[in-house]
Design a protein around this motif. Sequence first.
Motif, mmCIF file in Angstrom:
data_model
loop_
_atom_site.group_PDB
_atom_site.id
_atom_site.type_symbol
_atom_site.label_atom_id
_atom_site.label_comp_id
_atom_site.label_asym_id
_atom_site.label_seq_id
_atom_site.Cartn_x
_atom_site.Cartn_y
_atom_site.Cartn_z
ATOM 1 N N GLU A 58 30.780 103.273 88.061
ATOM 2 C CA GLU A 58 30.372 102.107 87.247
ATOM 3 C C GLU A 58 30.565 100.819 88.035
ATOM 4 O O GLU A 58 31.672 100.511 88.483
ATOM 5 C CB GLU A 58 31.175 102.083 85.938
ATOM 6 C CG GLU A 58 30.595 101.083 84.963
ATOM 7 C CD GLU A 58 31.224 101.185 83.580
ATOM 8 O OE1 GLU A 58 31.552 102.302 83.138
ATOM 9 O OE2 GLU A 58 31.391 100.132 82.948
ATOM 10 N N ARG A 67 35.357 100.361 67.272
ATOM 11 C CA ARG A 67 35.680 99.434 68.363
ATOM 12 C C ARG A 67 36.797 100.018 69.258
ATOM 13 O O ARG A 67 36.757 99.906 70.476
ATOM 14 C CB ARG A 67 36.088 98.068 67.774
ATOM 15 C CG ARG A 67 36.610 97.076 68.782
ATOM 16 C CD ARG A 67 35.637 96.809 69.934
ATOM 17 N NE ARG A 67 36.371 96.303 71.098
ATOM 18 C CZ ARG A 67 35.990 96.468 72.349
ATOM 19 N NH1 ARG A 67 34.860 97.088 72.656
ATOM 20 N NH2 ARG A 67 36.717 96.001 73.337
ATOM 21 N N THR A 78 35.651 102.253 72.123
ATOM 22 C CA THR A 78 35.039 101.528 73.250
ATOM 23 C C THR A 78 36.102 100.738 74.012
ATOM 24 O O THR A 78 36.085 100.688 75.257
ATOM 25 C CB THR A 78 33.945 100.561 72.723
ATOM 26 O OG1 THR A 78 33.207 101.241 71.725
ATOM 27 C CG2 THR A 78 33.040 100.099 73.829
ATOM 28 N N HIS A 79 37.005 100.147 73.267
ATOM 29 C CA HIS A 79 38.135 99.416 73.843
ATOM 30 C C HIS A 79 38.913 100.355 74.789
ATOM 31 O O HIS A 79 39.175 100.021 75.946
ATOM 32 C CB HIS A 79 39.008 98.959 72.662
ATOM 33 C CG HIS A 79 40.269 98.257 73.018
ATOM 34 N ND1 HIS A 79 40.391 96.879 72.980
ATOM 35 C CD2 HIS A 79 41.482 98.718 73.384
ATOM 36 C CE1 HIS A 79 41.618 96.536 73.310
ATOM 37 N NE2 HIS A 79 42.311 97.643 73.565
ATOM 38 N N LYS A 126 37.845 103.173 76.027
ATOM 39 C CA LYS A 126 36.970 103.637 77.115
ATOM 40 C C LYS A 126 37.093 102.678 78.289
ATOM 41 O O LYS A 126 37.137 103.085 79.447
ATOM 42 C CB LYS A 126 35.524 103.732 76.624
ATOM 43 C CG LYS A 126 34.557 104.357 77.617
ATOM 44 C CD LYS A 126 33.953 103.387 78.598
ATOM 45 C CE LYS A 126 32.975 104.060 79.540
ATOM 46 N NZ LYS A 126 32.486 103.150 80.591
ATOM 47 N N GLY A 127 37.159 101.378 77.987
ATOM 48 C CA GLY A 127 37.315 100.384 79.044
ATOM 49 C C GLY A 127 38.630 100.596 79.799
ATOM 50 O O GLY A 127 38.691 100.470 81.023
ATOM 51 N N ASN A 130 38.285 103.409 82.166
ATOM 52 C CA ASN A 130 37.544 103.072 83.394
ATOM 53 C C ASN A 130 38.524 102.885 84.553
ATOM 54 O O ASN A 130 38.294 103.351 85.660
ATOM 55 C CB ASN A 130 36.776 101.753 83.213
ATOM 56 C CG ASN A 130 35.462 101.939 82.488
ATOM 57 O OD1 ASN A 130 34.952 103.054 82.383
ATOM 58 N ND2 ASN A 130 34.899 100.848 81.988
ATOM 59 N N ALA A 158 37.845 93.369 80.548
ATOM 60 C CA ALA A 158 36.793 93.588 79.544
ATOM 61 C C ALA A 158 36.943 92.604 78.391
ATOM 62 O O ALA A 158 35.975 91.964 77.982
ATOM 63 C CB ALA A 158 36.858 95.027 79.036
ATOM 64 N N LEU A 159 38.170 92.457 77.877
ATOM 65 C CA LEU A 159 38.368 91.574 76.719
ATOM 66 C C LEU A 159 38.142 90.112 77.086
ATOM 67 O O LEU A 159 37.619 89.332 76.284
ATOM 68 C CB LEU A 159 39.773 91.760 76.140
ATOM 69 C CG LEU A 159 40.060 93.135 75.530
ATOM 70 C CD1 LEU A 159 41.426 93.162 74.881
ATOM 71 C CD2 LEU A 159 38.997 93.532 74.515
ATOM 72 N N LEU A 215 34.386 89.832 77.210
ATOM 73 C CA LEU A 215 33.788 89.982 75.876
ATOM 74 C C LEU A 215 34.039 88.768 74.993
ATOM 75 O O LEU A 215 33.166 88.380 74.217
ATOM 76 C CB LEU A 215 34.358 91.230 75.186
ATOM 77 C CG LEU A 215 33.840 92.578 75.686
ATOM 78 C CD1 LEU A 215 34.693 93.716 75.146
ATOM 79 C CD2 LEU A 215 32.392 92.774 75.280
ATOM 80 N N ILE A 237 29.807 90.462 78.075
ATOM 81 C CA ILE A 237 29.995 91.452 79.133
ATOM 82 C C ILE A 237 28.787 91.572 80.055
ATOM 83 O O ILE A 237 28.897 91.966 81.211
ATOM 84 C CB ILE A 237 30.324 92.835 78.492
ATOM 85 C CG1 ILE A 237 31.093 93.711 79.461
ATOM 86 C CG2 ILE A 237 29.089 93.564 77.993
ATOM 87 C CD1 ILE A 237 32.502 93.354 79.619
ATOM 88 N N HIS A 246 28.099 92.495 84.340
ATOM 89 C CA HIS A 246 27.501 93.828 84.487
ATOM 90 C C HIS A 246 26.141 93.748 85.153
ATOM 91 O O HIS A 246 25.814 94.524 86.037
ATOM 92 C CB HIS A 246 27.319 94.461 83.092
ATOM 93 C CG HIS A 246 28.472 95.320 82.709
ATOM 94 N ND1 HIS A 246 28.363 96.340 81.809
ATOM 95 C CD2 HIS A 246 29.750 95.318 83.105
ATOM 96 C CE1 HIS A 246 29.521 96.924 81.668
ATOM 97 N NE2 HIS A 246 30.382 96.312 82.441
HETATM 98 C C1 MEV Z 1 32.267 99.460 79.679
HETATM 99 O O1 MEV Z 1 32.357 100.513 80.598
HETATM 100 C C2 MEV Z 1 33.612 99.170 79.084
HETATM 101 C C3 MEV Z 1 33.607 98.135 77.961
HETATM 102 O O2 MEV Z 1 32.669 98.480 76.938
HETATM 103 C C4 MEV Z 1 35.019 98.102 77.402
HETATM 104 C C5 MEV Z 1 35.192 97.249 76.146
HETATM 105 O O3 MEV Z 1 34.207 97.058 75.400
HETATM 106 O O4 MEV Z 1 36.333 96.831 75.921
HETATM 107 C C6 MEV Z 1 33.217 96.783 78.480
#
Ligand code: MEV
Length: 423
Positions: free
Chosen positions: A85, A258, A261-262, A264-265, A268, A364-365, A368, A373, A377
């Motif tokens: 990524e 949320r 996804t939080h 998931k970041g 990463n 990320a935060l 965001l 974001i 990206h």
């Molecule tokens: C993308 O790989 C990760 C994010 O979506 C994490 C997040 O939203 O906190 C940017």
Amino acid sequence: MSKTITGFSKLDKEEKTTWLINNFLTDFPDSHSVLNQYLNPNKKLQQLHDEFIENSISNYYLPFAVAPNFTINNKAYVIPMVIEESSVVAAASLVAKFWSKRGGFKAEVLSTTKIGQVHFMYAGAYLNLETYFNSLKPTLLKATESITKNMRKRGGGILDIELRDKTSDLDHYYQLHVTFETKDSMGANFINSCLETIANTFRKDDVEIVMSILSNYIPDCLVKAEVSCDIDDLGENGMEFAKKFYQALQIAQVEPYRAVTHNKGIMNGIDAVVIATGNDFRAVEAGVHAYAAKSGKYKSLSQCTINDGVFKFWIEIPLALGTVGGLTNLHPLSKLSLNLLQNPSAKELMMIVAVAGLAQNFAALKALTTTGIQKGHMKMHLNNILNQLEATKDEKLMLVNSLNNQHITYNSVNKALQQLRVQ
Ligand code: MEV
């Protein structure tokens, strides 16, 4: 033509590839050269990779990158990261620098206990089972002595074996719940070997062993990483930034859509270091997400407070990592990664990995809750599209400048490139 095959694993690499091309890759004319161009000309190295798994026909490259300028517990680190990524490493490097000027990251290992279980069925009276277990427990430990000998020398081994009654969840279901300390190794093979020996020793006519396996849920193998600073040191509009950041964390605490996804970041950063150091990222992923749901509701792994003018941001996660054994010393790049990290113990690696996750979450935060974001990206994404379109160095330079701040899609970049080429 038959599309199934017996004895595929016995074929050599060329034969495997030919069979695939003839049966499943007929519409992909370059298959042979695509597969072969990733083979390593160094035969010994190629063989090493081939022997990691069955039916290897090529290598799958991912970028190996580094994020410099991390300060963890006052020690400087350059963190190796393997990830596809585009924005992850850039974000880690920026955040590392940002926090190194504000005291750096602090991290501590809270616990290191790993778990394995022998799952079995027993239909008799509980008291008889308990008596059998209690009388056999020393024998169970003794039976594993040859396996645990080296681990005990390093200060690890089996911590305890407990009999657990699970019949309220499932009829006749019991466990031997075994706790382990595996020091610098992740311990999967060690734990599973111990469990199978324990199961074989415990087995009797009315005890039906179902399976013996480690658990990837390790809520007592925990590490914490944190950053903190005065709100004023967060930069311009520090309080506004901190408040929004806090709100974003509150949302990730209460809203599972949320939170996923939080987290998931966070992963990463975590996965990238786990892979670079030759550790098992699937085990880490499974354990971390289970931990995020430990209250019965899936929540953010990180938290934040604003108290008395101080911004504090931290993460607490379970991590089963090794710095010896497995792939760690077998894959030349994992070995190099561990050297780059100054040969950490498993505990130190837990702290480094947790910091990588926290740094990624901060990046990320921050994006965001401020610019969004997509800006960052898209910049990295543009580069990938330009590579895909085989843009030259000069074309890339011109388009990166001219498309700055514009919405990037494959088509828009292609159009801009074609326009540039006819000018
Ligand atoms: C993308 O790989 C990760 C994010 O979506 C994490 C997040 O939203 O906190 C940017």
